[in-house]
Write an enzyme that holds these catalytic residues in place. Structure first.
Site, PDB file in Angstrom:
ATOM      1  N   ARG A 184       8.944  -6.622 -11.806  1.00 17.83           N
ATOM      2  CA  ARG A 184       7.552  -7.073 -11.682  1.00 17.83           C
ATOM      3  C   ARG A 184       6.727  -6.087 -10.882  1.00 17.83           C
ATOM      4  O   ARG A 184       5.550  -5.837 -11.185  1.00 17.83           O
ATOM      5  CB  ARG A 184       7.519  -8.462 -11.035  1.00 17.83           C
ATOM      6  CG  ARG A 184       6.185  -9.203 -11.249  1.00 17.83           C
ATOM      7  CD  ARG A 184       5.227  -9.008 -10.112  1.00 17.83           C
ATOM      8  NE  ARG A 184       5.858  -9.290  -8.850  1.00 17.83           N
ATOM      9  CZ  ARG A 184       5.582  -8.621  -7.733  1.00 17.83           C
ATOM     10  NH1 ARG A 184       4.682  -7.644  -7.728  1.00 17.83           N
ATOM     11  NH2 ARG A 184       6.220  -8.918  -6.609  1.00 17.83           N
ATOM     12  N   PRO A 194       2.804   6.040   6.956  1.00 16.84           N
ATOM     13  CA  PRO A 194       3.914   5.739   7.866  1.00 16.84           C
ATOM     14  C   PRO A 194       3.497   4.927   9.091  1.00 16.84           C
ATOM     15  O   PRO A 194       4.256   4.075   9.565  1.00 16.84           O
ATOM     16  CB  PRO A 194       4.432   7.128   8.252  1.00 16.84           C
ATOM     17  CG  PRO A 194       4.090   7.997   7.091  1.00 16.84           C
ATOM     18  CD  PRO A 194       2.789   7.467   6.573  1.00 16.84           C
ATOM     19  N   GLY A 217       0.047   0.419   7.939  1.00 15.15           N
ATOM     20  CA  GLY A 217       0.316  -0.492   6.841  1.00 15.15           C
ATOM     21  C   GLY A 217      -0.699  -1.619   6.834  1.00 15.15           C
ATOM     22  O   GLY A 217      -1.595  -1.673   5.996  1.00 15.15           O
ATOM     23  N   CYS A 257      -8.196  -3.837  -5.172  1.00 13.87           N
ATOM     24  CA  CYS A 257      -6.970  -3.615  -5.951  1.00 13.87           C
ATOM     25  C   CYS A 257      -5.827  -4.462  -5.402  1.00 13.87           C
ATOM     26  O   CYS A 257      -5.031  -5.023  -6.171  1.00 13.87           O
ATOM     27  CB  CYS A 257      -6.597  -2.137  -5.934  1.00 13.87           C
ATOM     28  SG  CYS A 257      -7.891  -1.030  -6.544  1.00 13.87           S
ATOM     29  N   ALA A 263      -3.149  -7.241  -7.182  1.00 13.21           N
ATOM     30  CA  ALA A 263      -1.693  -7.224  -7.088  1.00 13.21           C
ATOM     31  C   ALA A 263      -1.157  -8.490  -6.439  1.00 13.21           C
ATOM     32  O   ALA A 263      -0.121  -9.027  -6.853  1.00 13.21           O
ATOM     33  CB  ALA A 263      -1.237  -5.993  -6.305  1.00 13.21           C
ATOM     34  N   GLU A 322       1.864  -5.976   0.225  1.00 12.94           N
ATOM     35  CA  GLU A 322       0.572  -6.557  -0.178  1.00 12.94           C
ATOM     36  C   GLU A 322       0.051  -7.536   0.882  1.00 12.94           C
ATOM     37  O   GLU A 322      -0.563  -8.554   0.569  1.00 12.94           O
ATOM     38  CB  GLU A 322       0.664  -7.259  -1.542  1.00 12.94           C
ATOM     39  CG  GLU A 322       1.372  -6.499  -2.633  1.00 12.94           C
ATOM     40  CD  GLU A 322       0.676  -5.214  -3.043  1.00 12.94           C
ATOM     41  OE1 GLU A 322      -0.425  -4.938  -2.528  1.00 12.94           O
ATOM     42  OE2 GLU A 322       1.230  -4.467  -3.857  1.00 12.94           O
ATOM     43  N   THR A 358       1.417  -8.730   4.990  1.00 13.84           N
ATOM     44  CA  THR A 358       2.473  -9.536   5.579  1.00 13.84           C
ATOM     45  C   THR A 358       2.015 -10.989   5.709  1.00 13.84           C
ATOM     46  O   THR A 358       0.822 -11.300   5.627  1.00 13.84           O
ATOM     47  CB  THR A 358       2.844  -9.016   6.974  1.00 13.84           C
ATOM     48  OG1 THR A 358       1.715  -9.192   7.846  1.00 13.84           O
ATOM     49  CG2 THR A 358       3.234  -7.540   6.931  1.00 13.84           C
ATOM     50  N   PHE A 408      -8.047 -10.254  14.263  1.00 12.22           N
ATOM     51  CA  PHE A 408      -7.306  -9.024  13.956  1.00 12.22           C
ATOM     52  C   PHE A 408      -7.351  -8.038  15.101  1.00 12.22           C
ATOM     53  O   PHE A 408      -6.473  -7.192  15.242  1.00 12.22           O
ATOM     54  CB  PHE A 408      -7.876  -8.365  12.685  1.00 12.22           C
ATOM     55  CG  PHE A 408      -7.386  -9.006  11.416  1.00 12.22           C
ATOM     56  CD1 PHE A 408      -6.171  -8.646  10.860  1.00 12.22           C
ATOM     57  CD2 PHE A 408      -8.140  -9.970  10.778  1.00 12.22           C
ATOM     58  CE1 PHE A 408      -5.718  -9.211   9.692  1.00 12.22           C
ATOM     59  CE2 PHE A 408      -7.702 -10.548   9.606  1.00 12.22           C
ATOM     60  CZ  PHE A 408      -6.478 -10.177   9.057  1.00 12.22           C
TER      61      PHE A 408
END
Length: 393
Positions: A96, A140, A143, A247, A251, A372, A374, A392
């Site tokens: 997938r 790296p 994320g 995008c 996903a 996509e 956590t 955040f």
């Protein structure tokens, strides 16, 4: 024992889906069971996915960018795409992921933000599986905070020159084209997207080895060392995180449905095993503790699919909001992982054998839980919506 219904048949969900979408789902399920399921165990054990061969097979089925219009894409409903993701992940999350990265990240980025020339150059070949794409956002050290990326694109005359690296990039080592997001100024508002042919000098994509999860998937680092691109390689209009985040929403929508597939396959395996396995002279299925586990898992599976179908209808109506995708991703991946783990307990020691798919699904879902966005990121997205306060920072 009588022949039982499958867990999702308890919910009579087929009546919630159009005949066309059901036909697509059934065609995908039949084709994958015939051609991919017999091979997935060996691919996972070998940590070697024949991605180019498989992409061509999936392209022939019309699965690559299937929810996009034109350019050789099938133009299906969002719900049909979601149901296809369910069937793909019932085989393996890595399969997938190949489809999601191709269609919902790389192809969607070009489809939504690319120039007409970029669309004509890449989308027909990608829809057919003749070209594979990847999506370079994660780095790296960045994320969950993509706005801090260090990959930089600098103007040099009419050209752009890219330097930096990306990490955990599905399809990277086999890709023909990479959508790469890079900083062009001093703030996240200056981030732009670039269409990078992978044969461009200075581009390399070493494969990441030693994975314990998503082994039937190509995962890579992208290295950009003075990659020189013409002026028309950049997406012409979009700037900032709006581009890549749009995008990611595409996903994540596929994950909402796909995770249900991994859970369904795990639970159906556990039910079949419990009916065959004899414990103290009767089937394991005949014990109250086993039935309690199966009942609870079926309930969570059905709830997850109901949520997925609801979000699919909202997307088809053009009403789906990003925070609602976060609801689906957070709930359904959590539920799927718990179902896979609990199913493993029913199989006992056999649950850790690759003869059965349950431990493979559980291992894969550990990655799906993280990528996509956590679980913590989606909790904070929902928390911000519920409270109006941004936690955040």
């Amino acid at each position: 024992m009588s022949t039982p219904p499958t867990p999702l048949e308890l919910f009579d969900l087929d009546g919630q889906v159009s005949d066309i979408d059901l036909d697509i789902r059934n065609t995908v399920r039949s084709a994958l069971d015939r051609s991919v399921r017999p091979r997935i165990r060996q691919w996972y054990e070998d940590a070697a996915l024949p991605a180019k061969e498989l992409a061509k097979e999936l392209g022939d089925l019309g699965l690559l960018g299937m929810h996009l219009e034109g350019y050789g894409c099938a133009g299906t409903s969002a719900t049909a795409y979601g149901l296809a993701c369910t069937e793909l992940e019932a085989i393996d999350s890595g399969v997938r992921s190949l489809v999601s990265v191709q269609g919902s990240l790389a192809m969607f980025a070009i489809y939504r933000w690319g120039s007409e020339e970029q669309k004509q150059q890449w989308l027909p070949a990608m829809a057919a599986g003749d070209a594979i794409g990847c999506f370079g956002l994660t780095e790296p050290d960045f994320g969950s905070n993509p706005g801090g990326m260090r990959t930089f694109a600098k103007r040099d005359g009419d050209d752009w020159v890219l330097n930096g690296s990306k990490m955990w990039i599905t399809n990277g080592s086999v890709a023909d084209v990479a959508v790469v997001w890079a900083q062009t100024g001093e703030s996240s508002r200056d981030i732009r997207g670039f269409v990078v042919p992978t044969d461009t000098p200075g581009f390399s994509a070493p494969e990441i080895k030693g994975k314990m999860s998503l082994r039937a998937s190509v995962t890579s680092e992208l290295v950009l060392d003075g990659v020189r691109l013409p002026a028309d390689a950049v997406f012409p209009e979009v700037r900032g995180l709006r581009g890549p985040l749009s995008c990611l929403d595409e996903a994540r929508f596929g994950i909402v449905f796909g995770s249900v597939g991994a859970a369904r396959d795990s639970l159906e395996t556990a039910i079949a095993y419990s009916r065959d396995r004899q414990i103290f002279d009767k089937p394991l299925a005949g014990y109250q503790l086993t039935q309690a586990k199966l009942a609870d898992m079926a309930l969570e599976l059905g709830k997850a699919m109901l949520l997925a179908l609801h979000l699919g209808r909202l997307k088809d109506e053009g009403k789906l909001r990003p925070e609602q995708i976060s609801l689906g991703k957070l709930n359904n991946v959590r539920a799927a992982l718990e179902i896979a783990r609990e199913s493993r307990t029913i199989l006992g020691a056999n649950g850790i054998s690759s003869e059965y798919p349950v431990m493979r699904h559980a291992n894969n879902l550990e990655s799906v839980l993280t990528y996509e966005g956590t679980s913590e990121v989606h909790q904070l997205i929902l928390g911000k919506v519920l409270t109006g306060a941004d936690a955040f920072r």
